[in-house]
Enzyme design. Structure first.
Site, short mmCIF file in Angstrom:
data_model
loop_
_atom_site.label_atom_id
_atom_site.label_comp_id
_atom_site.label_asym_id
_atom_site.label_seq_id
_atom_site.Cartn_x
_atom_site.Cartn_y
_atom_site.Cartn_z
N LYS A 124 0.99 -28.16 30.55
CA LYS A 124 1.50 -27.83 31.89
C LYS A 124 2.75 -28.65 32.20
CE LYS A 124 -3.12 -26.62 33.64
NZ LYS A 124 -4.09 -26.86 34.73
N TYR A 127 -3.68 -16.96 36.58
CA TYR A 127 -4.71 -17.63 37.38
C TYR A 127 -5.38 -16.69 38.38
CZ TYR A 127 -3.58 -22.33 35.62
OH TYR A 127 -3.42 -23.45 34.83
N PHE A 132 -6.76 -23.85 46.63
CA PHE A 132 -5.70 -24.51 45.88
C PHE A 132 -4.77 -23.54 45.15
CE2 PHE A 132 -9.56 -24.49 43.20
CZ PHE A 132 -9.11 -23.82 42.07
N ARG A 164 -11.69 -26.99 24.46
CA ARG A 164 -12.14 -27.38 25.81
C ARG A 164 -12.74 -28.78 25.78
NH1 ARG A 164 -10.98 -24.35 30.54
NH2 ARG A 164 -12.92 -25.15 31.38
N THR A 170 -12.23 -30.55 33.88
CA THR A 170 -11.10 -30.11 34.71
C THR A 170 -10.52 -31.27 35.54
OG1 THR A 170 -12.12 -27.94 34.87
CG2 THR A 170 -10.42 -28.46 36.51
N ARG A 182 -7.36 -34.94 29.07
CA ARG A 182 -7.32 -35.18 30.52
C ARG A 182 -7.84 -36.57 30.87
NH1 ARG A 182 -9.62 -29.16 31.96
NH2 ARG A 182 -7.61 -28.11 32.31
N ASN A 203 -3.46 -31.70 35.70
CA ASN A 203 -4.38 -32.15 34.65
C ASN A 203 -3.88 -31.81 33.24
OD1 ASN A 203 -4.85 -29.44 34.77
ND2 ASN A 203 -7.02 -29.59 35.28
N HIS A 224 -3.85 -26.56 29.93
CA HIS A 224 -4.73 -25.40 30.16
C HIS A 224 -5.33 -24.97 28.83
CE1 HIS A 224 -6.23 -21.47 31.39
NE2 HIS A 224 -5.77 -21.06 30.22
N GLU A 266 -5.30 -14.05 27.78
CA GLU A 266 -4.20 -15.00 27.96
C GLU A 266 -3.21 -14.95 26.79
OE1 GLU A 266 -6.43 -18.60 28.73
OE2 GLU A 266 -7.06 -17.87 30.70
P1 DAT Z 1 -9.82 -25.40 33.92
O1 DAT Z 1 -8.32 -25.59 33.91
O2 DAT Z 1 -10.53 -26.62 33.40
O3 DAT Z 1 -10.25 -24.12 33.25
P2 DAT Z 1 -10.32 -24.04 36.44
O4 DAT Z 1 -10.13 -22.75 35.71
O5 DAT Z 1 -11.55 -24.19 37.28
O6 DAT Z 1 -10.26 -25.29 35.44
O7 DAT Z 1 -9.07 -24.28 37.41
C1 DAT Z 1 -7.76 -23.95 37.00
C2 DAT Z 1 -6.83 -25.04 37.45
O8 DAT Z 1 -6.79 -25.09 38.88
C3 DAT Z 1 -7.24 -26.47 37.03
O9 DAT Z 1 -6.85 -26.77 35.72
C4 DAT Z 1 -6.56 -27.29 38.06
C5 DAT Z 1 -6.62 -26.44 39.32
N1 DAT Z 1 -7.80 -26.80 40.14
C6 DAT Z 1 -9.09 -26.54 39.88
N2 DAT Z 1 -9.90 -27.03 40.84
C7 DAT Z 1 -9.06 -27.60 41.76
C8 DAT Z 1 -9.27 -28.29 42.98
N3 DAT Z 1 -10.48 -28.47 43.48
N4 DAT Z 1 -8.17 -28.75 43.64
C9 DAT Z 1 -6.93 -28.56 43.15
N5 DAT Z 1 -6.67 -27.93 42.00
C10 DAT Z 1 -7.72 -27.45 41.30
MG MG Z 2 -9.98 -22.14 33.75
#
Ligand code: DAT
Ligand code: MG
Length: 148
Positions: free
Chosen positions: A9, A49, A57, A85, A91, A102, A112, A115, A126
């Site tokens: 990212k 996304y 968020f 992963r 996350t 991370r 973080n 992705h 994707e």
């Molecule tokens: P991951 O990236 O581990 O698959 P995710 O798909 O739940 O996690 O979320 C996508 C992204 O969104 C994540 O990498 C960072 C952001 N994100 C997730 N939860 C969040 C939160 N509570 N506040 C802010 N950003 C968040």
């Molecule tokens: Mg995800």
């Protein structure tokens, strides 16, 4: 062979972590089959996304991922989706174990570093979203006869 989509990212790119991250997956034994720098458009970010569009968020996530270039990759290997992963860590970097990407480099959940696809369906979706077929190479390493 299984494939996954990984993306350094904007925070990882600006902190010069591309090499470190690529190196971890290379050393693990996975095979890089495609990679490129790109500026993610708002439209691409919203599609990528899409599953989070109702989350509070979402807007911040889209503006963050479009704020600076990313490094998109496709990696191939045995069980690579789940293994990547694991190597990324949870996350929220506060919960990610030391030794994970991370856990070692991240501080807050919205930035973080990396992705990674979370299932074979998202990996397929994707990879198709970010790469054309001709941008990916398929090859057999001679060493794979001895290791893996
Ligand atoms: P991951 O990236 O581990 O698959 P995710 O798909 O739940 O996690 O979320 C996508 C992204 O969104 C994540 O990498 C960072 C952001 N994100 C997730 N939860 C969040 C939160 N509570 N506040 C802010 N950003 C968040
Ligand atoms: Mg995800």
């Amino acid at each position: 062979m299984e494939r996954t989509f990984l993306m350094v990212k904007p925070d990882g790119v600006e902190r010069s972590l591309i090499g470190e991250i690529v190196s971890r997956f290379e050393k693990k034994g996975f095979t890089l089959v495609g990679a490129k720098m790109l500026a993610v458009s708002k439209e691409l970010a919203e599609t990528h996304y899409g599953e989070h569009k109702e989350r509070p968020f979402f807007n911040n996530l889209v503006s963050f991922i479009t704020s600076s270039p990313v490094f998109a990759m496709v990696w191939e290997g045995e069980n690579v989706i789940a293994e990547a992963r694991k190597m990324m860590g949870k996350t929220n970097p506060e919960e990610a174990q030391p030794g994970t990407i991370r856990g070692d480099f991240g501080v807050i959940v919205s930035m973080n570093i990396i992705h990674g696809s979370d299932s074979s369906e998202s990996a397929k979706r994707e990879i198709e979203l970010f790469f054309k077929d001709e941008e990916l190479v398929s090859y057999e390493k001679t060493i794979s006869k001895w290791v893996q």
